[in-house]
Design a protein around this motif. Structure first.
Motif, PDB file in Angstrom:
ATOM      1  N   PRO A 217     -19.901 -33.492 -28.933  1.00 50.16           N
ATOM      2  CA  PRO A 217     -19.072 -34.970 -29.453  1.00 50.16           C
ATOM      3  C   PRO A 217     -18.232 -34.788 -30.163  1.00 50.16           C
ATOM      4  N   GLU A 218     -17.237 -35.571 -30.461  1.00 50.99           N
ATOM      5  CA  GLU A 218     -16.076 -35.527 -31.313  1.00 50.99           C
ATOM      6  C   GLU A 218     -16.161 -37.058 -32.144  1.00 50.99           C
ATOM      7  N   ASN A 219     -15.397 -36.797 -33.332  1.00 49.91           N
ATOM      8  CA  ASN A 219     -15.284 -37.953 -34.212  1.00 49.91           C
ATOM      9  C   ASN A 219     -16.642 -38.552 -34.473  1.00 49.91           C
ATOM     10  N   GLN A 220     -17.362 -37.687 -35.086  1.00 41.47           N
ATOM     11  CA  GLN A 220     -18.596 -37.998 -35.464  1.00 41.47           C
ATOM     12  C   GLN A 220     -18.618 -38.692 -36.785  1.00 41.47           C
ATOM     13  N   ALA A 221     -19.737 -39.416 -37.352  1.00 41.91           N
ATOM     14  CA  ALA A 221     -19.746 -39.903 -38.558  1.00 41.91           C
ATOM     15  C   ALA A 221     -19.724 -39.021 -39.676  1.00 41.91           C
ATOM     16  N   MET A 222     -18.963 -39.135 -40.557  1.00 42.00           N
ATOM     17  CA  MET A 222     -18.606 -38.351 -41.776  1.00 42.00           C
ATOM     18  C   MET A 222     -19.737 -38.717 -42.573  1.00 42.00           C
ATOM     19  N   THR A 223     -20.113 -37.766 -43.625  1.00 38.93           N
ATOM     20  CA  THR A 223     -21.070 -38.118 -44.839  1.00 38.93           C
ATOM     21  C   THR A 223     -20.352 -38.941 -45.807  1.00 38.93           C
ATOM     22  N   VAL A 224     -21.200 -39.304 -46.744  1.00 38.58           N
ATOM     23  CA  VAL A 224     -20.490 -40.039 -47.926  1.00 38.58           C
ATOM     24  C   VAL A 224     -19.696 -39.040 -48.712  1.00 38.58           C
ATOM     25  N   ARG A 225     -20.229 -38.011 -48.826  1.00 39.43           N
ATOM     26  CA  ARG A 225     -19.149 -37.050 -49.761  1.00 39.43           C
ATOM     27  C   ARG A 225     -18.007 -36.628 -48.829  1.00 39.43           C
ATOM     28  N   GLU A 226     -18.044 -36.330 -47.825  1.00 42.19           N
ATOM     29  CA  GLU A 226     -16.675 -36.107 -46.952  1.00 42.19           C
ATOM     30  C   GLU A 226     -15.894 -37.488 -47.104  1.00 42.19           C
ATOM     31  N   LEU A 227     -16.413 -38.710 -47.091  1.00 42.19           N
ATOM     32  CA  LEU A 227     -15.632 -39.763 -47.232  1.00 42.19           C
ATOM     33  C   LEU A 227     -15.120 -40.073 -48.431  1.00 42.19           C
ATOM     34  N   ALA A 228     -15.678 -39.624 -49.318  1.00 43.07           N
ATOM     35  CA  ALA A 228     -15.207 -39.528 -51.113  1.00 43.07           C
ATOM     36  C   ALA A 228     -13.742 -38.739 -50.788  1.00 43.07           C
ATOM     37  N   LEU A 229     -14.005 -37.497 -50.300  1.00 43.61           N
ATOM     38  CA  LEU A 229     -12.965 -36.449 -50.274  1.00 43.61           C
ATOM     39  C   LEU A 229     -11.725 -37.100 -49.523  1.00 43.61           C
ATOM     40  N   MET A 230     -12.071 -37.834 -48.447  1.00 42.56           N
ATOM     41  CA  MET A 230     -10.702 -38.343 -47.634  1.00 42.56           C
ATOM     42  C   MET A 230     -10.309 -39.538 -48.294  1.00 42.56           C
ATOM     43  N   TYR A 231     -11.054 -40.339 -49.095  1.00 37.61           N
ATOM     44  CA  TYR A 231     -10.457 -41.288 -50.000  1.00 37.61           C
ATOM     45  C   TYR A 231      -9.764 -40.835 -50.805  1.00 37.61           C
ATOM     46  N   PHE A 232      -9.780 -39.705 -51.584  1.00 32.47           N
ATOM     47  CA  PHE A 232      -9.126 -39.292 -52.681  1.00 32.47           C
ATOM     48  C   PHE A 232      -7.831 -38.596 -52.158  1.00 32.47           C
ATOM     49  N   LEU A 233      -7.791 -37.772 -50.948  1.00 34.16           N
ATOM     50  CA  LEU A 233      -6.861 -37.008 -50.517  1.00 34.16           C
ATOM     51  C   LEU A 233      -5.621 -38.303 -49.863  1.00 34.16           C
ATOM     52  N   GLN A 234      -6.131 -38.995 -49.227  1.00 42.78           N
ATOM     53  CA  GLN A 234      -5.201 -39.942 -48.596  1.00 42.78           C
ATOM     54  C   GLN A 234      -4.802 -40.760 -49.762  1.00 42.78           C
ATOM     55  N   GLY A 235      -5.367 -41.192 -50.897  1.00 45.16           N
ATOM     56  CA  GLY A 235      -4.844 -41.922 -52.059  1.00 45.16           C
ATOM     57  C   GLY A 235      -3.313 -41.364 -52.541  1.00 45.16           C
ATOM     58  N   GLN A 236      -3.212 -39.805 -52.090  1.00 43.38           N
ATOM     59  CA  GLN A 236      -2.054 -38.879 -52.470  1.00 43.38           C
ATOM     60  C   GLN A 236      -1.028 -39.182 -51.570  1.00 43.38           C
ATOM     61  N   PHE A 237      -1.217 -39.802 -50.152  1.00 47.13           N
ATOM     62  CA  PHE A 237      -0.357 -40.052 -49.121  1.00 47.13           C
ATOM     63  C   PHE A 237      -0.017 -41.379 -48.850  1.00 47.13           C
ATOM     64  N   GLN A 238      -0.231 -42.369 -49.849  1.00 47.07           N
ATOM     65  CA  GLN A 238      -0.303 -43.886 -49.348  1.00 47.07           C
ATOM     66  C   GLN A 238       1.121 -44.158 -49.204  1.00 47.07           C
ATOM     67  N   GLU A 239       2.181 -43.416 -49.719  1.00 50.40           N
ATOM     68  CA  GLU A 239       3.925 -43.783 -49.452  1.00 50.40           C
ATOM     69  C   GLU A 239       4.146 -42.999 -48.072  1.00 50.40           C
ATOM     70  N   GLN A 240       3.230 -42.327 -47.532  1.00 49.60           N
ATOM     71  CA  GLN A 240       3.708 -41.373 -46.324  1.00 49.60           C
ATOM     72  C   GLN A 240       3.597 -42.156 -45.011  1.00 49.60           C
ATOM     73  N   ASP A 241       4.186 -42.016 -44.019  1.00 48.86           N
ATOM     74  CA  ASP A 241       4.168 -42.806 -42.818  1.00 48.86           C
ATOM     75  C   ASP A 241       2.484 -42.653 -42.273  1.00 48.86           C
ATOM     76  N   PRO A 242       2.083 -43.982 -41.774  1.00 50.05           N
ATOM     77  CA  PRO A 242       0.736 -44.091 -41.670  1.00 50.05           C
ATOM     78  C   PRO A 242       0.350 -43.235 -40.444  1.00 50.05           C
ATOM     79  N   TRP A 243       1.039 -42.838 -39.647  1.00 45.53           N
ATOM     80  CA  TRP A 243       0.726 -41.756 -38.517  1.00 45.53           C
ATOM     81  C   TRP A 243       0.488 -40.397 -39.016  1.00 45.53           C
ATOM     82  N   LEU A 244       1.143 -40.064 -40.170  1.00 45.34           N
ATOM     83  CA  LEU A 244       0.866 -38.781 -40.920  1.00 45.34           C
ATOM     84  C   LEU A 244      -0.459 -38.779 -41.644  1.00 45.34           C
ATOM     85  N   ARG A 245      -0.640 -39.806 -42.296  1.00 45.53           N
ATOM     86  CA  ARG A 245      -2.123 -40.261 -42.819  1.00 45.53           C
ATOM     87  C   ARG A 245      -3.103 -39.934 -41.447  1.00 45.53           C
TER      88      ARG A 245
END
Length: 334
Positions: A217-245
């Motif tokens: 299976p793909e696109n499995q549920a992420m852990t809270v720690r992984e989501l925390a990392l994603m939230y931080f990293l995506q915060g650095q790219f909010q000015e970029q194209d949504p499809w890049l994010r």
């Protein structure tokens, strides 16, 4: 004999989602040939999925120019021609993005582009119980950097716009496609062999004998720690194209999933806080009951039961903050 497609009847299966119901697993399996029919031929005209066709659909619906990145891709006319020319007994189109197209407009697309390429057109959809869908969609939006608010805000926003009120939407699909519309509950114990792949093969290919190879299976549920990392990293790219994010989120989540060891199997996953789970139960109870009565034979074991489960035995609310700036009091883990 069919006047449309030759000596053997041909069925076009259009898998329309919903999001977060194993669509990626189904699409990957179809793309690599993990579903093999014993007595029939199968065509899946895509390297992965057909979500890109929404660009052609938008252009057709609005009369706007086709986006440049789609100019070299096969569009609706070309895909329909490929299906019509094939000697396959079954052809499959799969795109969870079709969920977002109103049923009357999709029906018009089918009649305009695909009605002549197959003897039967079968629409197949899966639906996830409300609370699970809200939770998984929220995590997905955080992963791809398209949402920055709290789970409570996400819940409020989608309650207002009606996105997760299923019954009216699926009633339209059934009204327009009749017996050629099949809706299945995305609940493991209701699926054939507890597998969305086995279930899809059974439904889409009319119970024909087939071999379904095990597929990770793909696109499995992420852990809270992984989501925390994603939230931080995506915060650095909010000015970029949504499809890049979007691409960044998906590729990083794949790498994280592959690197996750057995010791992390019990790492905290995202759940709802008690008050939000109870609010979801109250908000969607009527819709769940209609879904059970109209689509699942009135069996309380489906959507209504699952919503009630959240109310009677909701997850324990032990806050686990992703970030101080996250403002998400409903992020908690068991």
């Amino acid at each position: 004999m069919s006047d449309k497609t030759g000596a053997r009847p041909k069925t076009l299966v259009i898998h329309i989602g919903d999001h977060k119901t194993g669509t990626t697993t189904i699409q990957n399996a179809l793309a690599v040939g993990s579903i093999q029919l014993h007595d029939a031929k199968l065509l899946y005209p895509a390297k992965m999925n057909h979500n890109y066709l929404t660009g052609f659909i938008t252009s057709y619906r609005k009369g706007t120019p086709l986006p440049k990145h789609l100019e070299d891709r096969d569009g609706l006319t070309e895909v329909a021609a490929q299906i019509a020319a094939s000697d396959a007994d079954y052809a499959v189109l799969s795109a969870e993005a079709f969920e977002n197209i109103p049923a009357p407009e999709f029906h018009d697309l089918v009649e305009t582009f695909f009605r002549g390429c197959a003897d039967r057109i079968h629409i197949v959809a899966y639906v996830r119980p409300h609370a699970q869908r809200i939770l998984s969609s929220y995590a997905e939006q955080i992963k791809i950097g398209w949402y920055r608010g709290s789970m409570q805000e996400f819940f409020d926003h989608n309650l207002q716009n009606g996105r997760f009120h299923y019954a009216p939407r699926f009633a339209q699909w059934r009204q327009l496609f009749g017996e050629d519309f099949t809706l299945r509950p995305m609940i493991r114990k209701e699926l054939k062999n507890g597998s969305v792949l086995d279930d899809f093969a059974e439904v889409a290919f009319d119970g024909r004998p087939c071999t379904v190879e095990e597929f990770e299976p793909e696109n499995q549920a992420m852990t809270v720690r992984e989501l925390a990392l994603m939230y931080f990293l995506q915060g650095q790219f909010q000015e970029q194209d949504p499809w890049l994010r979007h691409t960044l989120g998906w590729e990083l989540s794949r790498q994280l999933d592959r690197s996750r060891g057995d010791s992390e199997a019990k790492v905290r996953k995202l759940v709802m806080a008690r008050d939000l789970a109870e609010a979801a139960t109250a908000a969607y109870r009527c819709d769940a009951e209609v879904m059970d009565a109209e689509f699942f034979g009135g069996l309380a074991r489906c959507c209504a039961m699952r919503c009630a489960t959240w109310k009677n035995n909701p997850p324990r609310a032990r806050p686990h903050w992703i970030r101080a700036s996250f403002s998400a009091p409903n992020i908690c883990a068991t």
